[in-house]
Design a protein around this motif. Structure first.
Motif, PDB file in Angstrom:
ATOM      1  N   PRO A  75       0.881  -1.259  -0.015  1.00  0.00           N
ATOM      2  CA  PRO A  75       0.215   0.019  -0.056  1.00  0.00           C
ATOM      3  C   PRO A  75       0.848   1.446  -0.183  1.00  0.00           C
ATOM      4  O   PRO A  75       1.902   1.248   0.557  1.00  0.00           O
ATOM      5  CB  PRO A  75      -0.844  -0.094   1.286  1.00  0.00           C
ATOM      6  CG  PRO A  75      -0.916  -1.724   1.862  1.00  0.00           C
ATOM      7  CD  PRO A  75       0.688  -2.013   1.132  1.00  0.00           C
ATOM      8  N   ASP A  76       0.533   2.177  -0.531  1.00  0.00           N
ATOM      9  CA  ASP A  76       1.018   3.487  -0.742  1.00  0.00           C
ATOM     10  C   ASP A  76       0.078   4.716  -0.298  1.00  0.00           C
ATOM     11  O   ASP A  76      -0.942   4.389  -0.144  1.00  0.00           O
ATOM     12  CB  ASP A  76       1.745   3.555  -2.022  1.00  0.00           C
ATOM     13  CG  ASP A  76       1.148   3.610  -3.234  1.00  0.00           C
ATOM     14  OD1 ASP A  76      -0.156   4.027  -3.300  1.00  0.00           O
ATOM     15  OD2 ASP A  76       1.538   2.896  -4.151  1.00  0.00           O
ATOM     16  N   ARG A  77       0.724   5.758  -0.585  1.00  0.00           N
ATOM     17  CA  ARG A  77       0.001   6.985  -0.351  1.00  0.00           C
ATOM     18  C   ARG A  77      -0.561   7.737  -1.501  1.00  0.00           C
ATOM     19  O   ARG A  77      -0.876   9.163  -1.501  1.00  0.00           O
ATOM     20  CB  ARG A  77       0.710   8.075   0.816  1.00  0.00           C
ATOM     21  CG  ARG A  77       1.074   7.416   2.216  1.00  0.00           C
ATOM     22  CD  ARG A  77       2.113   8.228   2.874  1.00  0.00           C
ATOM     23  NE  ARG A  77       1.702   9.628   3.062  1.00  0.00           N
ATOM     24  CZ  ARG A  77       2.353  10.527   3.604  1.00  0.00           C
ATOM     25  NH1 ARG A  77       3.699  10.225   3.908  1.00  0.00           N
ATOM     26  NH2 ARG A  77       1.910  11.899   3.639  1.00  0.00           N
ATOM     27  N   GLY A  78      -0.439   6.902  -2.643  1.00  0.00           N
ATOM     28  CA  GLY A  78      -0.758   7.605  -3.837  1.00  0.00           C
ATOM     29  C   GLY A  78       0.009   7.713  -4.835  1.00  0.00           C
ATOM     30  O   GLY A  78       1.322   7.099  -4.561  1.00  0.00           O
ATOM     31  N   PRO A  79       0.096   8.214  -6.168  1.00  0.00           N
ATOM     32  CA  PRO A  79       0.917   7.812  -7.211  1.00  0.00           C
ATOM     33  C   PRO A  79       2.466   8.701  -6.778  1.00  0.00           C
ATOM     34  O   PRO A  79       3.404   8.120  -7.336  1.00  0.00           O
ATOM     35  CB  PRO A  79       0.245   8.862  -8.346  1.00  0.00           C
ATOM     36  CG  PRO A  79      -0.987   8.669  -8.062  1.00  0.00           C
ATOM     37  CD  PRO A  79      -1.228   8.821  -6.566  1.00  0.00           C
ATOM     38  N   SER A  80       2.137   9.849  -6.201  1.00  0.00           N
ATOM     39  CA  SER A  80       3.625  10.478  -5.773  1.00  0.00           C
ATOM     40  C   SER A  80       4.520   9.712  -4.815  1.00  0.00           C
ATOM     41  O   SER A  80       5.626   9.582  -5.165  1.00  0.00           O
ATOM     42  CB  SER A  80       3.242  12.041  -5.218  1.00  0.00           C
ATOM     43  OG  SER A  80       2.546  12.719  -6.064  1.00  0.00           O
ATOM     44  N   ASP A  81       3.845   9.302  -3.977  1.00  0.00           N
ATOM     45  CA  ASP A  81       4.562   8.172  -3.087  1.00  0.00           C
ATOM     46  C   ASP A  81       5.099   7.242  -3.734  1.00  0.00           C
ATOM     47  O   ASP A  81       6.544   6.558  -3.622  1.00  0.00           O
ATOM     48  CB  ASP A  81       3.638   7.826  -1.841  1.00  0.00           C
ATOM     49  CG  ASP A  81       4.372   6.975  -0.912  1.00  0.00           C
ATOM     50  OD1 ASP A  81       5.497   7.352  -0.470  1.00  0.00           O
ATOM     51  OD2 ASP A  81       3.640   6.175  -0.345  1.00  0.00           O
ATOM     52  N   ALA A  82       4.348   6.685  -4.590  1.00  0.00           N
ATOM     53  CA  ALA A  82       4.846   5.254  -5.390  1.00  0.00           C
ATOM     54  C   ALA A  82       6.140   5.826  -6.299  1.00  0.00           C
ATOM     55  O   ALA A  82       7.024   4.915  -6.372  1.00  0.00           O
ATOM     56  CB  ALA A  82       3.815   4.814  -6.261  1.00  0.00           C
ATOM     57  N   LEU A  83       5.870   6.752  -6.734  1.00  0.00           N
ATOM     58  CA  LEU A  83       7.103   7.241  -7.499  1.00  0.00           C
ATOM     59  C   LEU A  83       8.251   7.604  -6.914  1.00  0.00           C
ATOM     60  O   LEU A  83       9.430   7.364  -7.429  1.00  0.00           O
ATOM     61  CB  LEU A  83       6.686   8.464  -8.584  1.00  0.00           C
ATOM     62  CG  LEU A  83       5.566   8.417  -9.523  1.00  0.00           C
ATOM     63  CD1 LEU A  83       5.093   9.797 -10.062  1.00  0.00           C
ATOM     64  CD2 LEU A  83       6.363   7.544 -10.947  1.00  0.00           C
TER      65      LEU A  83
END
Length: 261
Positions: A62-70
């Motif tokens: 799990p992540d905090r959204g696209p920016s976190d994943a990038l």
């Protein structure tokens, strides 16, 4: 080496196409390919596992959204000189990595390459015209009269490292904000008409669905404020309306779309 990051979350329908495009574009080149999946539940994780031989590293959590994943993905690419990222529902042009490698080798003073794109639909059918990045201006970007395209953008790690990375609070235009941040910190850039990527618009995408339009307006307002705080003059509401109307119907811009390669 090029560090390539694909962010994935419940886009199983298109994910294999994105991975295949990176595999083809990487042939014979030093590429580190990282796929970051936010714990999808639609079969995406199975597709990623089936393609392990074509992926350098995976992060599935799990992540905090696209920016976190990038940010997670590019942290793994710290040994790469050039960065590129591709959403799971988009496609990179088959010669894009070779072109970017040659471009940065020949232009040591350029930090960001803004390339052209083509828009495709859910079935990979391309729209007739391409989209060419504009002669980028922070003041005009702030009012929507200057655009760049993530699927056609490459940048040096050194330019990225001078920023704080992708803004975790940005849920709609994290790509544009990163470009703004890099330029505000002195990054040089160049635009070209060559198509380097394909932007897929479909019913579930942010652009195609329009489901985050209100959030997008808030993100754009915050970006306008950031650009203005950096000392750039933002046109008044009346002038902005004139500029955006002229931008929309500028024949030169539309001719460039037809001239894109």
């Amino acid at each position: 080496m090029i560090g390539v990051v694909t962010i994935s979350f419940n886009q199983a329908r298109y994910l294999q196409r994105a991975i295949d495009s990176v595999r083809v574009a990487s042939a014979g080149l030093p590429v580190k390919y990282v796929v970051v999946d936010g714990n999808s539940t639609d079969g995406s994780k199975e597709i990623i596992n089936q393609n392990r031989n074509h992926i350098s590293r995976t992060i599935i959590e799990p992540d905090r959204g696209p920016s976190d994943a990038l940010n997670k993905g590019f942290a793994i690419c710290d040994d790469c000189e050039i960065f590129y990222y591709l959403n799971a529902d988009d496609v990179v042009a088959e010669d894009a990595f070779q072109y970017a490698t040659d471009f940065f080798a020949e232009r040591p003073n350029i930090d960001i390459l803004f390339g052209a794109i083509r828009i495709i639909d859910s079935e990979d059918h391309a729209f007739l015209r391409a989209r060419v990045p504009d002669r980028f201006s922070l003041s005009r970007y702030a009012i929507g009269a200057s655009n760049i395209f993530q699927q056609g953008t490459f940048f040096r790690k050194s330019a990225f490292s001078r920023t704080d990375g992708f803004n975790l609070t940005n849920r709609t235009c994290w790509d544009g904000e990163l470009a703004v941040d890099m330029i505000l910190r002195g990054a040089s850039f160049e635009r070209i008409r060559k198509v380097l990527g394909y932007f897929r618009i479909h019913g579930e995408s942010i652009t195609g669905s329009g489901k985050l339009n209100m959030v997008f307006e808030k993100d754009k307002e915050r970006l306008r404020n950031k650009i203005e705080a950096a000392g750039f003059v933002i046109p008044s509401a009346t002038r902005a309306k004139i500029l955006t109307t002229c931008y929309k119907f500028n024949p030169r811009r539309h001719l460039e779309y037809l001239a894109a390669r």
